[in-house]
Design an enzyme around this catalytic site. Structure first.
Site, PDB file in Angstrom:
ATOM      1  N   GLU A 123     -28.382 -40.673  -1.437  1.00 33.84           N
ATOM      2  CA  GLU A 123     -27.611 -39.471  -1.779  1.00 33.84           C
ATOM      3  C   GLU A 123     -28.478 -38.214  -1.811  1.00 33.84           C
ATOM      4  O   GLU A 123     -28.101 -37.210  -2.404  1.00 33.84           O
ATOM      5  CB  GLU A 123     -26.886 -39.655  -3.118  1.00 33.84           C
ATOM      6  CG  GLU A 123     -25.852 -40.756  -3.118  1.00 33.84           C
ATOM      7  CD  GLU A 123     -24.736 -40.546  -2.107  1.00 33.84           C
ATOM      8  OE1 GLU A 123     -24.458 -39.389  -1.763  1.00 33.84           O
ATOM      9  OE2 GLU A 123     -24.147 -41.547  -1.652  1.00 33.84           O
ATOM     10  N   ASP A 211     -23.943 -39.748   6.941  1.00 29.05           N
ATOM     11  CA  ASP A 211     -23.367 -41.083   6.826  1.00 29.05           C
ATOM     12  C   ASP A 211     -22.832 -41.575   8.165  1.00 29.05           C
ATOM     13  O   ASP A 211     -22.084 -40.864   8.855  1.00 29.05           O
ATOM     14  CB  ASP A 211     -22.221 -41.080   5.810  1.00 29.05           C
ATOM     15  CG  ASP A 211     -22.690 -40.787   4.396  1.00 29.05           C
ATOM     16  OD1 ASP A 211     -23.876 -41.008   4.122  1.00 29.05           O
ATOM     17  OD2 ASP A 211     -21.866 -40.344   3.573  1.00 29.05           O
TER      18      ASP A 211
END
Length: 659
Positions: A123, A211
């Site tokens: 993240e 992602d």
């Protein structure tokens, strides 16, 4: 000089995710992405797969991992390391930071022939101290968001390559992932992406870092990326274009740092906005949108939200999980770090239930319960069968001690100053039966004065901003802590001003408080099959009193690998029970004398990529006694909470993702 592009793509599925979800992502994204890449053998890129996803793929989709191995062995892809079970490194003690990275590096070497010298930072949660663990694990470089560099005054014209940072004198190269590319790929036309790649200086390195699920798994992307041929066209255009495509490792091997940088504790802009309290989140979101339209002073880069640790303040459930993880880590390493216990601990450190944003996060009950499952298993492996005592420690780091009571069945955490139970762990299977999430007010529950405008490009992915009309008046929010055996009088909790005096004799905990003329004493103790609480109520007034007394417990039975549904409630002559359909561990409660019990589901209106959804978080069970006490009269109530494993449901496969 030639402009360069490094494609850095991250694939991950969290520990505890539903098997059907991972299978769908494999069919829609992971397999077709690699099949497409295989058709372009001259195109290089850098890929990261979390260890928990690799475990699932190796067990359930070996053709996918075979393609990864083939592409790695022929040098077409560089594989990045990272924390094996995709933890937020800053949330872990340093020994586990290093251990998780080394675990994935060793797995990549043994299974895929990859010598990983770069890593994916989960993240992109950055704290300067993590540099120490990253470099200790023999990592040379990582990639962060360009907005983090902008926040310390480094502009795009300077982001032509890596910068160097350090901790304890150990250097680490940090690359800046391009935020604009994140919003272009794969949502805009290929020619618009190529046009963007012609901007900037001739020696610029563009880094796309995002992602991989955007390539087929996120809403509406599969048809665009594969059926409509976007990915094929993009790869072909890159090979025919003037921008040189490189792996990040190739670039790092020859790169000279562009300068030295020290970045603040931060993450990508969206994460830091999600970490804010609801009102502040709306204000910052509005301010950033307005500045994006007109920012003559150039202050947008310095307007940001809160670092990841703000989630620990925003959600007590996250803080409790993270702090207990630290406590269990201490116990595992004090016991010599047996391999099985370390693996369970590492699984409990997977990041996805430690925050909440455009994804369910902490509100995904099955995912939250899975982390507690692995944490309880880790603790049980190093404590079960040992002498059981009451351990006093500030387990949630709030400056007040808790008491950890252990027994042959598991462990319980008591908050003695509140006189309540905050954790009830089964060790035989692994479960925290109180792993509920409260109903918090979120920014998406509130009306915005200037809501985001619709995109002028219908191919833009807007699911991360998905909202639904919410009737705020119909929502219930919890203004107090949920737990077990919470005292209510006349339907109201005792209140923050009523603090219990408490003591422990080494095996039990006694808590007492005066609530007006009512004296309450609660004795918590471990018994052979669970936790017992004996409640003594005395009328300390000078007149007879009628007192409606309630004990409230919020619980969530274990339901591994399946979306939690409303609990099955059973009532018996001795009390009540909760379980999940096909669940692994339920809760049985014996009460003497039996009171009148009622139940209420805990449901939240929470965001997901599909928009706002109702999510089940657990069940509140209240048991009521209408007491008539003369002056000085005492009544005693005994409650025993028993974790009840359901052996008929224990024959599931244990995998890193699905369990």
């Amino acid at each position: 000089m030639t402009r360069k592009l490094a494609l850095v793509i991250h694939f991950h599925q969290p520990v505890g995710n539903l098997d059907a979800v991972v299978r769908k992502a494999t069919d829609n994204c992971y397999r077709p992405f690699l099949e497409t890449l295989d058709r372009f053998p001259d195109l290089k890129m850098t890929l990261h797969y979390s260890g928990c996803l690799l475990e699932w793929l190796e067990a359930e989709a070996s053709d996918v991992t075979s393609m990864i191995r083939t592409l790695s062995e022929r040098g077409q892809i560089e594989l990045l390391t990272g924390g094996f079970y995709e933890p937020i490194l800053a949330a872990l003690p340093r020994r586990d930071q290093v251990g998780q990275i080394r675990m994935l590096s060793q797995h990549l070497a043994s299974s895929y022939g990859a010598d990983a010298t770069g890593m994916w930072l989960t993240e992109r949660v950055w704290e300067q101290e993590v540099v120490g663990a990253i470099t200790e694990a023999n990592v040379r470089y990582t990639v962060l968001d360009d907005t983090m560099f902008h926040s310390v005054g480094i502009g795009d014209e300077e982001l032509t390559g890596p910068f160097v940072t350090d901790h304890d004198g150990k250097p680490l190269l940090v690359y800046a992932g391009d935020r604009s590319l994140r919003y272009l790929i794969p949502y805009k036309r290929v020619d618009r992406v190529l046009e963007y790649l012609t901007s900037g200086s001739d020696d610029r390195l563009f880094v796309y870092a995002d992602d991989g699920e955007k390539f087929g798994e996120w809403p509406d992307t599969h048809a665009r990326v594969y059926d409509d041929g976007w990915l094929d066209a993009f790869f072909q255009a890159l090979l025919e274009g003037e921008t040189e495509v490189v792996t990040l490792g190739e670039h790092a091997a020859a790169a000279e740092p562009k300068g030295r940088v020290y970045l603040p504790s931060s993450s990508y802009d969206e994460m830091m906005t999600w970490a804010l309290p609801a009102d502040a989140r709306l204000k910052v979101g509005t301010a950033r949108r307005e500045l994006q339209k007109d920012d003559p002073e150039g202050i947008l880069p310095f307007v940001r939200g809160a670092p990841w640790r703000a989630f620990l303040a925003k959600y007590p459930e996250v803080n409790q999980l993270q702090k207990r993880m630290l406590n269990v880590s201490d116990a595992v390493h004090a016991a010599g770090a047996p391999r099985a216990a370390v693996t369970e601990l590492y699984r409990a450190q997977c990041n996805c239930a430690y925050w909440h944003g455009a994804f369910g996060g902490v509100y995904l009950a099955f995912m939250r319960a899975a982390l507690w499952h692995h944490l309880a298993r880790a603790e049980g492996l190093v404590k079960q069968g040992r002498e059981h005592v009451a351990q006093i420690a500030d387990l949630d780091a709030d400056s007040h001690d808790e008491v950890l009571l252990t027994g042959a069945w598991g462990a319980a955490v008591i908050s003695p100053r509140e006189g309540i139970l905050v954790e009830l762990d089964d060790w035989s299977v692994g479960a925290n039966l109180l792993a509920v999430a409260a109903r918090h007010q979120e920014a998406y529950h509130l009306a915005e004065e200037n809501p985001p405008e619709e995109s002028d490009d219908d191919t833009e992915m807007v699911a991360s901003q998905a909202r639904s009309d919410v009737d705020a008046a119909s929502l219930t929010f919890d203004t107090r802590r949920l737990g077990g055996l919470v005292d209510l009088i006349d339907g109201e909790p005792l209140g923050s001003e009523a603090r219990f005096e408490w003591s422990t004799d080494g095996t039990s905990v006694t808590c007492s408080v005066d609530a007006g003329d009512l004296g309450i004493e609660k004795v918590f103790e471990s018994v052979p099959d669970g936790l017992a609480c004996t409640v003594r109520l005395v009328n300390n007034g000078s007149a007879a009193a009628r007192i409606p007394y309630v004990l409230e417990t919020a619980a969530l039975p274990l339901n591994l690998g399946r979306d939690s549904s409303k609990d099955l409630v059973g009532r018996t002559d001795e009390g009540w029970s909760l379980k999940q359909p096909e669940g692994e561990v339920g809760l049985e409660v014996r009460i003497d004398p039996v009171g009148e019990s009622t139940t209420e589901p805990i449901e939240t209106a929470s965001t997901s990529l599909e928009g706002l959804q109702t999510m089940f978080q657990g069940t509140i069970v209240t048991t009521r006694w209408d007491l008539a006490l003369e002056p000085g009269e005492t009544v005693e109530i005994r409650v025993v909470l028993i974790p009840r494993p359901q052996p008929e449901n224990l024959d599931k496969k244990e995998r890193g993702v699905s369990a």
